[in-house]
Design an enzyme around this catalytic site. Sequence first.
Site, PDB file in Angstrom:
ATOM      1  N   ARG A 191     -36.670  54.459 -27.950  1.00 56.92           N
ATOM      2  CA  ARG A 191     -35.433  54.004 -28.595  1.00 56.92           C
ATOM      3  C   ARG A 191     -35.574  54.206 -30.095  1.00 56.92           C
ATOM      4  O   ARG A 191     -36.633  53.919 -30.672  1.00 56.92           O
ATOM      5  CB  ARG A 191     -35.219  52.516 -28.266  1.00 56.92           C
ATOM      6  CG  ARG A 191     -34.224  51.821 -29.153  1.00 56.92           C
ATOM      7  CD  ARG A 191     -33.820  50.449 -28.629  1.00 56.92           C
ATOM      8  NE  ARG A 191     -33.423  49.549 -29.688  1.00 56.92           N
ATOM      9  CZ  ARG A 191     -32.296  49.641 -30.408  1.00 56.92           C
ATOM     10  NH1 ARG A 191     -31.440  50.628 -30.187  1.00 56.92           N
ATOM     11  NH2 ARG A 191     -32.025  48.769 -31.361  1.00 56.92           N
TER      12      ARG A 191
ATOM     13  N   HIS B 253     -23.638  56.509 -14.252  1.00 57.30           N
ATOM     14  CA  HIS B 253     -23.078  56.530 -15.606  1.00 57.30           C
ATOM     15  C   HIS B 253     -23.530  57.760 -16.376  1.00 57.30           C
ATOM     16  O   HIS B 253     -23.137  57.985 -17.506  1.00 57.30           O
ATOM     17  CB  HIS B 253     -23.477  55.258 -16.350  1.00 57.30           C
ATOM     18  CG  HIS B 253     -23.033  54.028 -15.621  1.00 57.30           C
ATOM     19  ND1 HIS B 253     -23.716  53.522 -14.530  1.00 57.30           N
ATOM     20  CD2 HIS B 253     -21.949  53.231 -15.795  1.00 57.30           C
ATOM     21  CE1 HIS B 253     -23.070  52.454 -14.076  1.00 57.30           C
ATOM     22  NE2 HIS B 253     -22.005  52.266 -14.821  1.00 57.30           N
TER      23      HIS B 253
ATOM     24  N   ASP C 292     -30.812  45.408 -42.331  1.00 62.83           N
ATOM     25  CA  ASP C 292     -30.521  44.249 -43.178  1.00 62.83           C
ATOM     26  C   ASP C 292     -31.626  43.213 -43.029  1.00 62.83           C
ATOM     27  O   ASP C 292     -32.409  43.273 -42.082  1.00 62.83           O
ATOM     28  CB  ASP C 292     -29.163  43.631 -42.817  1.00 62.83           C
ATOM     29  CG  ASP C 292     -29.067  43.253 -41.340  1.00 62.83           C
ATOM     30  OD1 ASP C 292     -29.409  44.106 -40.498  1.00 62.83           O
ATOM     31  OD2 ASP C 292     -28.676  42.121 -41.031  1.00 62.83           O
TER      32      ASP C 292
END
Length: 232
Positions: free
Chosen positions: A84, A2, A201
Amino acid sequence: MHIQEKSEIAESVLMPGDPLRAKFIAENFLSNIKLFNNIRGILGYTGYFMDKKISILASGMGIGSVNIYVYELINFFGVKNIIRIGTCGSIKENVIPREIIVAMGACTDSNFFKKFNLNGYPSAISSWRILRKTYETSRELKIKIHVGNILTQIDFYLEDISNSIKWSKLGVLALDMETAALYLTCARYNTNALSILSVSDNLITKEEISSSEREKSLIEMIELALNTVIKL
Ligand code: HPA
């Protein structure tokens, strides 16, 4: 595969979820950038930050997607450090939108760990070395961080958030959809991993980040990650 074969990828990779965020970071923070991947629109760049070679590759959303890229980065491109940089939903009243969480560990409601055929539940933990350096960098840059546990969920649209909220009684700070898979795959292949997450949030107070705050928080998170990578 990928990721484009024979790509030039640095030992340290930053992974935002969103491909356009990878492009934004490469174009605004790195010099000498080269696009190495565009398969499925999952943009990947290699460039330099203060003379340190760094790559940025999007992960897409969710455990399935992130794990494909993490597996290939480690096993086909020899990557050693994966950070990340994403968003999360807070499940603690005192962890508010725009703040940054550094995930020391990640629980999961998925059965991802079953692939390892264990007779128990593994702890998905981050790299102490990257975590320590991120903490030091946050002090230097005067960026407030929360350090703690998160929950990696399999689904974004929940029928009922009461289950997610039960995790907060166990000290879990927030929800994302990638970190536990990142940590377990990196543990399996002896690679260092950390998630730095901006709170988009709060599921308890229903507060959401405004678009101007989103930008500020994103930039703070990118600066924290890049200034940490140069110390690795
Ligand atoms: N759940 C999972 N991932 C997220 C959330 C959420 O509520 N908010 C931002 N990333």
